[in-house]
Structure formats: C-alpha cells, structure tokens
Write an enzyme that holds these catalytic residues in place. Structure first.
Site, PDB file in Angstrom:
ATOM      1  N   LYS A 171       0.882  -1.012   0.159  1.00 35.97           N
ATOM      2  CA  LYS A 171       0.018  -0.032  -0.119  1.00 35.97           C
ATOM      3  C   LYS A 171       0.722   1.228  -0.014  1.00 35.97           C
ATOM      4  O   LYS A 171       1.943   1.109   0.447  1.00 35.97           O
ATOM      5  CB  LYS A 171      -0.949   0.006   1.233  1.00 35.97           C
ATOM      6  CG  LYS A 171      -2.213   0.753   1.091  1.00 35.97           C
ATOM      7  CD  LYS A 171      -3.268   0.161   0.065  1.00 35.97           C
ATOM      8  CE  LYS A 171      -4.550   0.662  -0.100  1.00 35.97           C
ATOM      9  NZ  LYS A 171      -5.427  -0.312  -0.499  1.00 35.97           N
TER      10      LYS A 171
HETATM   11  P1  NAD Z   1     -12.993   7.251  -3.347  1.00 34.62           P
HETATM   12  O1  NAD Z   1     -12.062   8.172  -2.842  1.00 34.62           O
HETATM   13  O2  NAD Z   1     -13.347   6.939  -4.905  1.00 34.62           O
HETATM   14  O3  NAD Z   1     -14.402   7.419  -2.585  1.00 34.62           O
HETATM   15  C1  NAD Z   1     -14.531   7.675  -1.056  1.00 34.62           C
HETATM   16  C2  NAD Z   1     -15.833   8.044  -0.902  1.00 34.62           C
HETATM   17  O4  NAD Z   1     -15.850   8.234   0.570  1.00 34.62           O
HETATM   18  C3  NAD Z   1     -16.161   9.413  -1.448  1.00 34.62           C
HETATM   19  O5  NAD Z   1     -17.312   9.588  -1.657  1.00 34.62           O
HETATM   20  C4  NAD Z   1     -15.832  10.097  -0.074  1.00 34.62           C
HETATM   21  O6  NAD Z   1     -16.676  11.459   0.215  1.00 34.62           O
HETATM   22  C5  NAD Z   1     -16.586   9.220   1.051  1.00 34.62           C
HETATM   23  N1  NAD Z   1     -16.051   9.573   2.491  1.00 34.62           N
HETATM   24  C6  NAD Z   1     -14.851   9.739   2.948  1.00 34.62           C
HETATM   25  N2  NAD Z   1     -14.751  10.019   4.073  1.00 34.62           N
HETATM   26  C7  NAD Z   1     -16.061   9.632   4.643  1.00 34.62           C
HETATM   27  C8  NAD Z   1     -16.721   9.578   5.734  1.00 34.62           C
HETATM   28  N3  NAD Z   1     -16.342   9.767   6.844  1.00 34.62           N
HETATM   29  N4  NAD Z   1     -18.419   9.129   5.820  1.00 34.62           N
HETATM   30  C9  NAD Z   1     -18.870   9.005   4.657  1.00 34.62           C
HETATM   31  N5  NAD Z   1     -18.270   8.892   3.597  1.00 34.62           N
HETATM   32  C10 NAD Z   1     -16.926   9.308   3.488  1.00 34.62           C
HETATM   33  O7  NAD Z   1     -12.436   5.822  -2.706  1.00 34.62           O
HETATM   34  P2  NAD Z   1     -12.996   4.120  -3.202  1.00 34.62           P
HETATM   35  O8  NAD Z   1     -11.884   3.964  -4.053  1.00 34.62           O
HETATM   36  O9  NAD Z   1     -14.379   4.140  -3.401  1.00 34.62           O
HETATM   37  O10 NAD Z   1     -12.454   3.370  -1.866  1.00 34.62           O
HETATM   38  C11 NAD Z   1     -13.439   3.326  -0.715  1.00 34.62           C
HETATM   39  C12 NAD Z   1     -13.007   2.270   0.258  1.00 34.62           C
HETATM   40  O11 NAD Z   1     -12.982   1.046  -0.420  1.00 34.62           O
HETATM   41  C13 NAD Z   1     -11.622   2.554   0.892  1.00 34.62           C
HETATM   42  O12 NAD Z   1     -11.582   1.975   2.237  1.00 34.62           O
HETATM   43  C14 NAD Z   1     -10.798   1.826   0.076  1.00 34.62           C
HETATM   44  O13 NAD Z   1      -9.485   1.179   0.698  1.00 34.62           O
HETATM   45  C15 NAD Z   1     -11.891   0.572  -0.192  1.00 34.62           C
HETATM   46  N6  NAD Z   1     -11.150  -0.323  -1.531  1.00 34.62           N
HETATM   47  C16 NAD Z   1     -11.207   0.361  -2.543  1.00 34.62           C
HETATM   48  C17 NAD Z   1     -10.845  -0.302  -3.762  1.00 34.62           C
HETATM   49  C18 NAD Z   1     -10.970   0.216  -5.096  1.00 34.62           C
HETATM   50  O14 NAD Z   1     -10.913  -0.578  -6.283  1.00 34.62           O
HETATM   51  N7  NAD Z   1     -11.157   1.493  -5.304  1.00 34.62           N
HETATM   52  C19 NAD Z   1     -10.461  -1.732  -3.720  1.00 34.62           C
HETATM   53  C20 NAD Z   1     -10.725  -2.476  -2.639  1.00 34.62           C
HETATM   54  C21 NAD Z   1     -11.096  -1.469  -1.308  1.00 34.62           C
END
Ligand code: NAD
Length: 420
Positions: free
Chosen positions: A107
């Site tokens: 990461k």
């Molecule tokens: P992103 O940046 O595209 O979106 C994150 C979203 O969460 C945004 O809408 C943001 O406004 C919201 N957010 C942030 N803090 C918040 C809070 N306190 N309360 C409510 N909403 C909040 O990120 P993503 O890629 O969608 O990732 C989201 C989660 O999924 C993370 O934990 C990430 O590690 C996990 N994840 C992502 C992927 C991927 O392929 N992108 C893969 C596995 C896991």
C-alpha cells in the site's frame, strides 16, 4: 514504540493475533508474518499554482514478497500515516492470498487532501510521488493501483512518469489505468461489482428476496457509487440511504441513485443533492435496512454502534470498517447479521487488477465479459471456502477468511525459508 505505531496498524495486528491464536501459529513465525518486509517514506516538494513550494509526505509499504511481487493501491488522504499504510498493506496480503493471487500485499499514498488541489497541483504531486518510488517499485517487484482519493487519471500520470524514466511504455507498472493506455475493461467497476455479487450470494443463502429488500451505502466514490447503482438497477433492491464525506441522505421511499451519480459527476459531492432528505451521518449506519455497505473509511463500525446495527447483511466494501471490539459484538449477533468481511467483500478490485497486470505483461486484451466472468469465478470460490470453513469450525466469517489467507502465506514462507 516502533515506526508503524498507529491505531489502524494496532487494529490490523490485533486481528492478526486472533487468527494466529486460532491457527496456533508458533511465536517464532508471528512477528515475521505480521511486520512489513520493507517500507519507504519520501518527502515530495511540489510547485503550487500560487508560486509557492509545498512539501508533502509519501509512503509505500511492501508487506511480503513470498508469493510474487507486492500489489496494492495508492491513497491520497489528509490523515494518511506510515502505520495506516502498513495496516492496509497487511490486509492486502491476506486478501491476495485468500483469492489465490500470486502477490504479497502493498500500500502507498500521500498525506494530502486531493480535493484542495488544482488539477495541475494534483498532477505535480502524483508525478513527484511516482518519481520518488521508481527505485522501489517495478512490474516484477511492486505494482501500484488506485485507492481512496486516487483515480484512473492519477494512474495514467504514474504510468507515464515511470515509462518516461525507462524510455518505453511500461503499462504493467500500475493497474486501474484508463483503457486508452492499457487498462482493462471492467477495472473501474470491479470492486463495486464484486461487492454486489457477494451480496447476491448471501441473499440467496439467506433466502432473501431482493425486490423486498433495502440497502444503505456509506461512501459514494468509486466503490460506493458502483455498488449502490448495481444494487438498485441490477439486483433490484431499494437503496434508502447513501452518504459521502459531505452529506448523508435517507429516504424510505428510495433514492434515485442514478440522479445522485449524475449530481456528483457535476458538483463533486452530495452536499446539495436532495437536501430535504439529509440526516445525521453518524446515524445512517444504524438505520434499518437489509443490506449495509460501508464503502468509505476504516473503523466506522465500532464498540459504540455495533450493537445498534439494524441490518441483515453487512457487506464490508471499505478496508477495515469494523474494529476488533465491534467484531466481538457482531460475533454474538452472528444469527442476526451475516458479515461479508472486507478481505473477501472488496477483493474484486485486486482480482481485476491482477487480470490487468497479466494482460499488460502478455500484451493481451480481454473483453469485459471475460473479465467479469473470471472475476465472479474467483469470488465464488473464495465465498464458498469461507462459508464452509466458518460452518465447519464454528468461527466468524472474518476469522475464516483471514485464516485461509494467513495459512497460505505461512505455508509459502515455511517452504521458501527466512528471506522473503
Ligand atoms: P473514493 O475516494 O473513490 O471514494 C471515497 C468516498 O468515501 C467518497 O465519496 C468520500 O466522500 C467518502 N467518504 C470519505 N470519508 C467519509 C466519511 N467519514 N463518511 C462517509 N463518506 C466518506 O474511494 P474508493 O476507491 O471508493 O474506496 C472506498 C473504500 O474502498 C476504501 O476503504 C478503500 O480502501 C476501499 N477499496 C477500494 C478499492 C478500489 O478499487 N478503489 C478496492 C478495495 C477496497
């Protein structure tokens, strides 16, 4: 006190100790399995639009190199620390092993709020970060991908910076790139699609009728928006709650998720969307629904609210959304709440990243149907294994999922020797 000291890292270690006890892992092997193989911290000087120069802190953690190169996302977030990065790398290791991918976990990221940067500043931060990482990463050493706060465009800047240095196009250095420069069809949607595939499997097992069910999704970024759209438009659930970092909405009649997506594409967030339906974000997670999908940040389900969750399925799309204290409460509520643990639930992202890397190395192109079929096959296998193990050993789904991952890494380490 050690370099990884951090609440999130402690949480990942506590979770690991539970598994190590369950698997009776010898104390000589525990620290070796738990601590990252290596980590780098970098300072990134960046020219800002106002003529000033600002510095940002960046990190990359490689958890183990036993099964192949490391693989993991890149997070741009204002609170990111080395310890949190190490926790996320450790979770990636168990996740990749559970899905049987030939990777260790990694990461990385930058301590920065990307919403406060202009496009030009964001490009400068991204390129500077990749430039500092060049000696540390490579298509056979460590492959980057997107995570919170990063997107396809940032992956394109990473790929370009690395390629300019090498003198030829190295598209297999990052995954989650735009299709135009060697990204794979279906990567952007992969994590959310995987989440929904597993929700459907759980609903099927629990004999729940999707048409009569409701869902709440926390987080409306890459993962949350795709999951919410797919739950509403493909699976047929009524999505009654959505939120992002700016607003939380609840409407028992159902939210128009497509309109919410269009709004966010234009305005950047949910702040001004359907303001009559805004609720306290802290209460959204405990509101009544059949399927609850935390898809934002870690530790949102904790000792304070785990006893109050009002859902039948908890689909952990985010990394680390549930604390070990909350796990103890959810274990007691096992017949009320079916947990799909994060390393299973959100594995779709890294699985399709793996496909993208393989296509890049072999200069192959797969269709979106091929990618999605292969994705669902791997998820199906992992889901079946986790449920079977949990039933046979009378353990929580998280314990079963992590145990399968940890066992695979341990077996490989024992077979290879001390180094990796
Ligand atoms: P992103 O940046 O595209 O979106 C994150 C979203 O969460 C945004 O809408 C943001 O406004 C919201 N957010 C942030 N803090 C918040 C809070 N306190 N309360 C409510 N909403 C909040 O990120 P993503 O890629 O969608 O990732 C989201 C989660 O999924 C993370 O934990 C990430 O590690 C996990 N994840 C992502 C992927 C991927 O392929 N992108 C893969 C596995 C896991």
């Amino acid at each position: 006190m050690h370099v990884y000291d951090d609440e999130v890292f402690k949480m990942a270690c506590d979770q690991f100790e539970v598994i190590a006890d369950y698997l009776s892992i010898d104390k000589n092997d525990r620290e070796r399995l738990m601590y990252p193989k290596r980590a780098v911290a970098v300072t990134l000087p960046v020219h800002m639009d106002d003529g000033s120069t600002k510095t940002f802190q960046g990190y990359r953690v490689q958890h183990h190199l036993t099964l192949g190169p490391t693989k993991g996302g890149t997070r741009f977030a204002p609170s990111l620390s080395l310890g949190e990065t190490a926790a996320l790398a450790m979770w990636m290791s168990w996740k990749c092993a559970l899905s049987n991918l030939p990777y260790g976990g990694a990461k990385g990221g930058v301590t920065v709020d990307p919403t406060k940067l202009s496009r030009n500043e964001l490009e400068n931060v991204s390129r500077r970060y990749m430039q500092e990482m060049i000696p540390f990463v490579g298509p056979h050493t460590d492959i980057m991908g997107p995570d919170m706060g990063t997107n396809e465009q940032i992956m394109a800047w990473f790929m370009d910076t690395y390629s300019v240095y090498m003198g030829y196009a190295v598209n297999e250095i990052v995954t989650g790139k735009p299709v135009a420069i060697g990204g794979t069809e279906g990567r952007r949607e992969a994590t959310g699609r995987g989440v929904v595939y597993l929700v459907e499997r759980a609903m099927d097992m629990l004999k729940m009728d999707p048409e009569k069910c409701t869902a709440i999704v926390q987080g409306f970024g890459n993962v949350g928006s795709v999951a919410a759209l797919s739950l509403a438009l493909k699976t047929g659930l009524k999505v009654v709650g959505i939120s992002d970092a700016f607003a939380a909405l609840y409407d028992p009649k159902g939210i128009d998720v497509k309109a919410a997506e269009q709004h966010v594409l234009k305005k950047g967030n949910l702040r001004a969307f359907c303001q009559n339906n805004h609720v306290d974000p802290n209460e959204l997670l405990t509101m009544k629904c059949d399927v609850l999908v935390p898809a934002a940040v870690d530790r949102v389900i904790n000792s304070k609210n785990a006893g109050k969750l009002h859902c039948r399925i908890l689909a952990e799309a985010a990394n680390g959304p549930t604390t070990p204290e909350a796990d103890l409460i959810l274990e007691k509520r096992w017949d009320e709440i079916f947990v799909i643990p994060d390393i299973l639930c959100n594995a779709g992202g890294v699985i399709v990243s793996y496909f993208e890397w393989v296509q890049g190395l072999q200069s192959f192109l797969w269709s979106e149907t091929e990618v999605t079929d292969k994705l669902f096959r791997i998820l199906e296998h992992s889901f079946t294994q986790v449920i079977r193990r949990a039933k046979e050993h009378k353990i929580a789904h998280r314990t079963a999922a992590m145990a399968i991952g940890v066992e695979r890494v341990l077996r490989a380490k024992k077979t290879r020797g001390l180094f990796p």
